[in-house]
Enzyme design. Structure first.
Site, PDB file in Angstrom:
ATOM      1  N   ASP A  80       0.673  -1.190   0.009  1.00  0.00           N
ATOM      2  CA  ASP A  80      -0.130   0.053   0.217  1.00  0.00           C
ATOM      3  C   ASP A  80       0.897   1.239   0.004  1.00  0.00           C
ATOM      4  OD1 ASP A  80      -2.154   1.184   0.275  1.00  0.00           O
ATOM      5  OD2 ASP A  80      -2.961   0.971   2.174  1.00  0.00           O
ATOM      6  N   HIS A  81       0.519   2.213  -0.601  1.00  0.00           N
ATOM      7  CA  HIS A  81       1.029   3.589  -0.501  1.00  0.00           C
ATOM      8  C   HIS A  81       2.737   3.527  -0.603  1.00  0.00           C
ATOM      9  CE1 HIS A  81      -2.778   5.681  -0.635  1.00  0.00           C
ATOM     10  NE2 HIS A  81      -2.906   4.832   0.286  1.00  0.00           N
TER      11      HIS A  81
HETATM   12 ZN   LIG Z   1      -5.170   4.531   1.004  1.00  0.00          ZN
END
Ligand SMILES: [Zn+2]
Length: 292
Positions: A80-81
């Site tokens: 994620d990210h």
């Molecule tokens: Zn997010």
């Protein structure tokens, strides 16, 4: 077992969504997987850069893989990210199913250039890896917030337009797009109290999905009104991210366990309330997102 790419294609055709839940520990992972198995739906496990630092990139990959094999259940792992190319490549080499390259805080052209470079590099490591790009900054902290994040694209005039979305996807070659459509990372105090809910721009989602022709991800799904989530999925959202709700449940469950057993020191006797609270939220969210 289907690959993540196949699972997303399937979900998109059926207008349902795959639930994506973040973890920082094994307890949360086990609670999420228990709920997904109970409902017999695929599930995505997300780890941000901070969550990966805490758990270990290769260690979290090994945990997810061991559960996928033991249960023969579609459990997918997402980086994620991810803000740097190095961290993205590290996750791809560790066997992650998806990487989100997050250039949403950069200006549009810089975001396109960096995301395009990440796509080329990640595909050379794993040709089947799913790569997500982001446009529109929606805050970066999955925590309880006193006010909306500074600089976030939350007002109607700042949300992602279908034209930008199309240009970004075509220029970068990403498989999945995360637009800003009224969503926001984190929860306001009023949302934790249940006094307010996030609202989404459903018509905008429908228009973006129509021109992009790729799965769309809704980030910051925690605290969104149920009817908006259901409508957003019908309109073209294929992945929904839930993090802050689980963190709040984790904390409240840990506090309850400590309060109920003031002299206990065995973690496995103190932590079951956190497991149960997380499992319940995941079950409710997955039921709302739809069955495969
Ligand atoms: Zn997010």
């Amino acid at each position: 077992m289907k690959t993540l790419r196949e699972t997303l294609a399937d979900a998109a055709v059926r207008h349902i969504a795959v639930g994506h839940f973040n973890i920082s520990d094994l307890l949360t992972l086990r609670a999420i997987v228990a709920a997904a198995r109970e409902l017999a739906v695929p599930v995505m496990i997300g780890v941000s850069e901070g969550e990966r630092d805490f758990m270990g990139v290769r260690q979290v990959a090994a945990l997810v893989q061991s559960m996928r094999e033991e249960y023969q259940h579609p459990i997918y792992l997402n980086a994620d990210h991810t803000h740097s190319l190095e961290a993205a490549e590290e996750a791809a080499r560790a066997g992650f199913d998806e990487v989100i390259f997050d250039g949403s805080k950069l200006d549009f052209n810089e975001n396109v250039a960096r995301t395009k470079r990440a796509v080329e590099s990640l595909r050379s490591i794993n040709s089947d890896i799913v790569i997500e790009g982001e446009i529109g900054y929606i805050g970066s902290s999955s925590e309880v917030l006193a006010e909306t994040p500074k600089g976030a694209s939350l007002a109607p005039g700042e949300l992602t337009t279908p034209e930008e979305a199309k240009r970004f996807v075509e220029a970068t070659g990403v498989d999945v797009l995360a637009p800003a459509v009224g969503n926001m990372h984190g929860l306001l105090v009023s949302m934790v109290r249940g006094e307010t809910r996030k609202r989404l721009d459903i018509e905008r989602i429908r228009r973006i999905a129509a021109v992009v022709g790729k799965p769309l991800t809704l980030h910051g799904g925690s605290g969104t009104a149920d009817e908006d989530l259901a409508a957003a999925i019908k309109a073209g959202i294929t992945i929904v991210h839930i993090n802050t709700e689980l963190r709040v449940a984790w904390r409240q469950g840990v506090e309850r366990g400590l309060a109920e057993h003031p002299n206990e020191v065995a973690p496995y006797k103190l932590l079951p309330p956190a497991f149960e609270a997380i499992e319940r939220i995941v079950r409710e969210r997955l039921a709302l997102f739809g069955r495969m």
